[in-house]
Design a protein around this motif. Structure first.
Motif, PDB file in Angstrom:
ATOM      1  N   LEU A 151      15.819   2.019  -6.093  1.00 46.78           N
ATOM      2  CA  LEU A 151      14.726   2.632  -6.864  1.00 46.78           C
ATOM      3  C   LEU A 151      13.759   1.574  -7.384  1.00 46.78           C
ATOM      4  CD1 LEU A 151      16.726   5.346  -8.855  1.00 46.78           C
ATOM      5  CD2 LEU A 151      15.090   5.754  -7.014  1.00 46.78           C
ATOM      6  N   MET A 152      14.286   0.399  -7.731  1.00 48.87           N
ATOM      7  CA  MET A 152      13.413  -0.696  -8.161  1.00 48.87           C
ATOM      8  C   MET A 152      12.527  -1.151  -7.001  1.00 48.87           C
ATOM      9  SD  MET A 152      14.367  -4.376  -9.931  1.00 48.87           S
ATOM     10  CE  MET A 152      15.134  -5.056  -8.446  1.00 48.87           C
ATOM     11  N   GLY A 153      13.112  -1.285  -5.810  1.00 53.49           N
ATOM     12  CA  GLY A 153      12.309  -1.654  -4.643  1.00 53.49           C
ATOM     13  C   GLY A 153      11.252  -0.618  -4.325  1.00 53.49           C
ATOM     14  N   MET A 154      11.579   0.663  -4.503  1.00 48.14           N
ATOM     15  CA  MET A 154      10.611   1.734  -4.260  1.00 48.14           C
ATOM     16  C   MET A 154       9.471   1.676  -5.269  1.00 48.14           C
ATOM     17  SD  MET A 154      13.382   4.727  -3.437  1.00 48.14           S
ATOM     18  CE  MET A 154      12.191   6.081  -3.393  1.00 48.14           C
ATOM     19  N   SER A 155       9.772   1.316  -6.510  1.00 46.93           N
ATOM     20  CA  SER A 155       8.707   1.215  -7.522  1.00 46.93           C
ATOM     21  C   SER A 155       7.749   0.072  -7.173  1.00 46.93           C
ATOM     22  CB  SER A 155       9.313   1.007  -8.911  1.00 46.93           C
ATOM     23  OG  SER A 155       9.901  -0.280  -9.030  1.00 46.93           O
ATOM     24  N   TYR A 156       8.291  -1.036  -6.643  1.00 45.60           N
ATOM     25  CA  TYR A 156       7.422  -2.142  -6.230  1.00 45.60           C
ATOM     26  C   TYR A 156       6.537  -1.726  -5.062  1.00 45.60           C
ATOM     27  CZ  TYR A 156       5.925  -6.617  -4.295  1.00 45.60           C
ATOM     28  OH  TYR A 156       5.162  -7.652  -3.802  1.00 45.60           O
ATOM     29  N   ASP A 157       7.101  -0.979  -4.123  1.00 45.38           N
ATOM     30  CA  ASP A 157       6.335  -0.485  -2.976  1.00 45.38           C
ATOM     31  C   ASP A 157       5.172   0.378  -3.435  1.00 45.38           C
ATOM     32  OD1 ASP A 157       6.024   0.272  -0.005  1.00 45.38           O
ATOM     33  OD2 ASP A 157       6.341   2.222  -0.965  1.00 45.38           O
ATOM     34  N   ARG A 158       5.410   1.283  -4.383  1.00 46.84           N
ATOM     35  CA  ARG A 158       4.346   2.159  -4.885  1.00 46.84           C
ATOM     36  C   ARG A 158       3.323   1.361  -5.700  1.00 46.84           C
ATOM     37  NH1 ARG A 158       2.935   5.223  -1.962  1.00 46.84           N
ATOM     38  NH2 ARG A 158       3.977   3.693  -0.643  1.00 46.84           N
ATOM     39  N   PHE A 159       3.802   0.347  -6.420  1.00 42.94           N
ATOM     40  CA  PHE A 159       2.905  -0.509  -7.192  1.00 42.94           C
ATOM     41  C   PHE A 159       1.919  -1.223  -6.274  1.00 42.94           C
ATOM     42  CE2 PHE A 159       2.347  -5.015  -8.400  1.00 42.94           C
ATOM     43  CZ  PHE A 159       1.485  -4.857  -9.472  1.00 42.94           C
ATOM     44  N   VAL A 160       2.419  -1.786  -5.189  1.00 41.98           N
ATOM     45  CA  VAL A 160       1.545  -2.497  -4.246  1.00 41.98           C
ATOM     46  C   VAL A 160       0.597  -1.516  -3.559  1.00 41.98           C
ATOM     47  CG1 VAL A 160       1.471  -3.900  -2.157  1.00 41.98           C
ATOM     48  CG2 VAL A 160       3.231  -4.326  -3.873  1.00 41.98           C
ATOM     49  N   ALA A 161       1.110  -0.345  -3.158  1.00 41.36           N
ATOM     50  CA  ALA A 161       0.293   0.635  -2.435  1.00 41.36           C
ATOM     51  C   ALA A 161      -0.861   1.146  -3.276  1.00 41.36           C
ATOM     52  CB  ALA A 161       1.168   1.802  -1.975  1.00 41.36           C
ATOM     53  N   ILE A 162      -0.658   1.309  -4.581  1.00 42.04           N
ATOM     54  CA  ILE A 162      -1.686   1.910  -5.437  1.00 42.04           C
ATOM     55  C   ILE A 162      -2.541   0.859  -6.141  1.00 42.04           C
ATOM     56  CG2 ILE A 162      -2.022   3.334  -7.507  1.00 42.04           C
ATOM     57  CD1 ILE A 162       0.467   4.912  -6.604  1.00 42.04           C
ATOM     58  N   CYS A 163      -1.920  -0.230  -6.573  1.00 46.36           N
ATOM     59  CA  CYS A 163      -2.664  -1.244  -7.325  1.00 46.36           C
ATOM     60  C   CYS A 163      -3.294  -2.313  -6.431  1.00 46.36           C
ATOM     61  CB  CYS A 163      -1.740  -1.915  -8.345  1.00 46.36           C
ATOM     62  SG  CYS A 163      -1.070  -0.783  -9.576  1.00 46.36           S
ATOM     63  N   HIS A 164      -2.727  -2.534  -5.240  1.00 47.80           N
ATOM     64  CA  HIS A 164      -3.273  -3.534  -4.318  1.00 47.80           C
ATOM     65  C   HIS A 164      -3.300  -2.963  -2.903  1.00 47.80           C
ATOM     66  CE1 HIS A 164      -2.894  -6.577  -7.494  1.00 47.80           C
ATOM     67  NE2 HIS A 164      -1.674  -6.078  -7.712  1.00 47.80           N
ATOM     68  N   PRO A 165      -4.026  -1.890  -2.680  1.00 51.11           N
ATOM     69  CA  PRO A 165      -3.992  -1.223  -1.371  1.00 51.11           C
ATOM     70  C   PRO A 165      -4.491  -2.093  -0.218  1.00 51.11           C
ATOM     71  CG  PRO A 165      -5.782  -0.357  -2.733  1.00 51.11           C
ATOM     72  CD  PRO A 165      -4.949  -1.220  -3.617  1.00 51.11           C
ATOM     73  N   LEU A 166      -5.454  -2.981  -0.499  1.00 52.10           N
ATOM     74  CA  LEU A 166      -6.004  -3.820   0.575  1.00 52.10           C
ATOM     75  C   LEU A 166      -5.006  -4.881   1.036  1.00 52.10           C
ATOM     76  CD1 LEU A 166      -9.668  -4.315  -0.732  1.00 52.10           C
ATOM     77  CD2 LEU A 166      -8.807  -2.631   0.922  1.00 52.10           C
ATOM     78  N   HIS A 167      -4.063  -5.228   0.195  1.00 53.81           N
ATOM     79  CA  HIS A 167      -3.074  -6.250   0.544  1.00 53.81           C
ATOM     80  C   HIS A 167      -1.711  -5.643   0.865  1.00 53.81           C
ATOM     81  CE1 HIS A 167      -6.048  -8.328  -2.111  1.00 53.81           C
ATOM     82  NE2 HIS A 167      -5.960  -9.252  -1.162  1.00 53.81           N
ATOM     83  N   TYR A 168      -1.667  -4.323   1.041  1.00 55.33           N
ATOM     84  CA  TYR A 168      -0.374  -3.655   1.211  1.00 55.33           C
ATOM     85  C   TYR A 168       0.352  -4.140   2.470  1.00 55.33           C
ATOM     86  CZ  TYR A 168       3.124   0.009   1.692  1.00 55.33           C
ATOM     87  OH  TYR A 168       4.314   0.682   1.828  1.00 55.33           O
ATOM     88  N   ARG A 169      -0.352  -4.233   3.570  1.00 56.47           N
ATOM     89  CA  ARG A 169       0.289  -4.621   4.828  1.00 56.47           C
ATOM     90  C   ARG A 169       0.836  -6.045   4.770  1.00 56.47           C
ATOM     91  NH1 ARG A 169       1.764  -0.204   7.457  1.00 56.47           N
ATOM     92  NH2 ARG A 169       0.069   1.352   7.427  1.00 56.47           N
ATOM     93  N   VAL A 170       0.195  -6.891   3.982  1.00 53.42           N
ATOM     94  CA  VAL A 170       0.659  -8.280   3.866  1.00 53.42           C
ATOM     95  C   VAL A 170       1.851  -8.358   2.922  1.00 53.42           C
ATOM     96  CG1 VAL A 170       0.035 -10.610   3.137  1.00 53.42           C
ATOM     97  CG2 VAL A 170      -1.630  -9.175   4.351  1.00 53.42           C
ATOM     98  N   ARG A 171       1.724  -7.729   1.753  1.00 48.56           N
ATOM     99  CA  ARG A 171       2.788  -7.805   0.747  1.00 48.56           C
ATOM    100  C   ARG A 171       4.030  -7.011   1.160  1.00 48.56           C
ATOM    101  NH1 ARG A 171       0.750  -7.934  -5.478  1.00 48.56           N
ATOM    102  NH2 ARG A 171      -0.917  -9.469  -5.256  1.00 48.56           N
ATOM    103  N   MET A 172       3.827  -5.945   1.921  1.00 47.12           N
ATOM    104  CA  MET A 172       4.956  -5.131   2.365  1.00 47.12           C
ATOM    105  C   MET A 172       5.074  -5.201   3.888  1.00 47.12           C
ATOM    106  SD  MET A 172       6.443  -4.026  -0.304  1.00 47.12           S
ATOM    107  CE  MET A 172       7.553  -2.866   0.461  1.00 47.12           C
ATOM    108  N   SER A 173       5.139  -6.429   4.378  1.00 46.51           N
ATOM    109  CA  SER A 173       5.315  -6.632   5.817  1.00 46.51           C
ATOM    110  C   SER A 173       6.694  -6.127   6.237  1.00 46.51           C
ATOM    111  CB  SER A 173       5.175  -8.118   6.154  1.00 46.51           C
ATOM    112  OG  SER A 173       6.204  -8.860   5.519  1.00 46.51           O
ATOM    113  N   ARG A 174       6.893  -6.063   7.538  1.00 54.80           N
ATOM    114  CA  ARG A 174       8.170  -5.547   8.048  1.00 54.80           C
ATOM    115  C   ARG A 174       9.340  -6.390   7.569  1.00 54.80           C
ATOM    116  NH1 ARG A 174       8.590  -4.071  14.304  1.00 54.80           N
ATOM    117  NH2 ARG A 174       7.026  -2.588  13.520  1.00 54.80           N
ATOM    118  N   ASN A 175       9.207  -7.721   7.602  1.00 51.46           N
ATOM    119  CA  ASN A 175      10.301  -8.597   7.180  1.00 51.46           C
ATOM    120  C   ASN A 175      10.582  -8.464   5.689  1.00 51.46           C
ATOM    121  OD1 ASN A 175      10.614  -9.581   9.777  1.00 51.46           O
ATOM    122  ND2 ASN A 175       9.280 -11.352   9.434  1.00 51.46           N
ATOM    123  N   LYS A 176       9.514  -8.399   4.876  1.00 55.87           N
ATOM    124  CA  LYS A 176       9.712  -8.284   3.432  1.00 55.87           C
ATOM    125  C   LYS A 176      10.315  -6.932   3.072  1.00 55.87           C
ATOM    126  CE  LYS A 176       7.468  -9.185  -0.977  1.00 55.87           C
ATOM    127  NZ  LYS A 176       6.246  -9.660  -1.656  1.00 55.87           N
TER     128      LYS A 176
END
Length: 323
Positions: A121-146
């Motif tokens: 659930l903590m990892g999911m909250s980080y995913d939503r944080f990046v998607a909504i607060c940093h949408p332009l950097h989402y693909r970089v911050r949430m890459s497949r490896n990360k």
């Protein structure tokens, strides 16, 4: 000359099994509870397996958010498998004795389930944080490896950490074998120790902070940042955030309440509380999230709902054409 432990009690005996004392005589109602639990277990299996298959078989859902959900649903199946069959067997038994080896295995599985749940659930909250607060950097911050690392991290750290906990608990000399629960739990076993367990209790408090308090603080921080962005954003942004974050927040709230009940049950004397209520409080932690999460995510998240509906319609039409 052997030096005796000053904290040690003198009536220690080798413990090869534990007795679960929270069970009470259900009389003619035992079969009613048995069939009700069996129905709930089948529902847990069906709903979680369905959503795991839906996510795994549809490439359009191979996004980090849905991969986190897939891990969450697999964990629900893992925790349920360590509890439901055990309860079903013991409801029909008059004697509730559990071999020590199996008891420690159940502790390992059930506590591991809880830790994996919260860290996911903590990892999911980080995913939503990046998607909504940093949408332009989402693909970089949430890459497949990360994303893979964030999904695997709860499983790896839990399997290793719980191994250390079981080693500490199983090495204790015990002055009893009664556990006042309907399943095996670590803290009631530690309380049976024949000597002072301050060091183990400190280890438990530090571990509780790391695996419960810290993740909840991180989750709260992430969603406060999300709310701040949504408050100053457009209506479309607020609506998108609400659609994706509402089920996550509901899941976190449900699990937090369940975890609070479990801590309350383990750390405080609730002997004045009716026995049936105490049993329910101890089971809520393990019964409700596996039932609640597939329902809330399946109904609220549009992509999953549409895929599930299409899959069930195809199965129904195929069955109708075969008949």
């Amino acid at each position: 000359m052997q030096v005796q432990n000053p904290f040690r009690r003198h009536n220690s005996t080798p413990v090869s099994s534990f007795v679960l004392t929270a069970y009470f005589n259900l009389g003619s109602l035992r079969w009613l509870f048995f069939w009700a639990l069996l129905l709930l277990y089948l529902l847990v299996i069906f709903s979680n397996v369905l959503l795991v298959c839906v996510i795994a078989l549809n490439r359009s859902l191979h996004e980090p958010m849905y991969m986190f959900l897939c891990s969450l649903f697999i964990n629900e199946l893992y925790g349920s498998a360590a509890l439901f069959p055990f309860l079903l067997v013991h409801i029909l038994r008059d004697v509730h004795i559990v071999p020590a080896a199996f008891c420690f295995f159940q502790v390992y599985a059930l506590q591991g389930y809880g830790i994996i749940e919260l860290l996911t659930l903590m990892g999911m909250s980080y995913d939503r944080f990046v998607a909504i607060c940093h949408p332009l950097h989402y693909r970089v911050r949430m890459s497949r490896n990360k994303s893979a690392a964030l999904i695997l991290f709860p499983w790896i750290i839990t399997l290793v950490g719980m191994g250390n906990t079981i080693i500490l608990s199983s090495s204790l000399e015990l002055c009893g074998n009664d556990i006042d629960k309907v399943y095996c739990d670590n803290y009631p076993i530690v309380k049976l120790a024949c000597y002072d367990t301050t060091i183990i209790n400190i280890y438990g408090i530090v571990g509780t902070f790391n695996i419960i308090v810290y993740p909840l603080i991180v989750i709260l921080y992430m969603y406060l940042r999300i709310l701040k962005v949504c408050w100053g954003g457009e209506r479309r942004t607020r609506q998108k955030a609400a659609n994706t974050c509402a089920p996550h927040l509901a899941s976190v709230l449900n699990f937090s309440v369940a975890g609070f009940f479990e801590i309350l049950q383990g750390r405080f004397d609730l002997s004045h509380v009716p026995k049936m209520l105490r049993v329910f409080l101890s089971l809520y932690f393990l019964l409700c999230p596996p039932l609640f999460n597939p329902l809330i995510y399946g109904l609220v998240l549009t992509n999953i709902r549409l895929v599930c509906r299409g899959l069930l319609l195809r199965v129904f039409r195929r069955g109708k054409s075969d008949s």
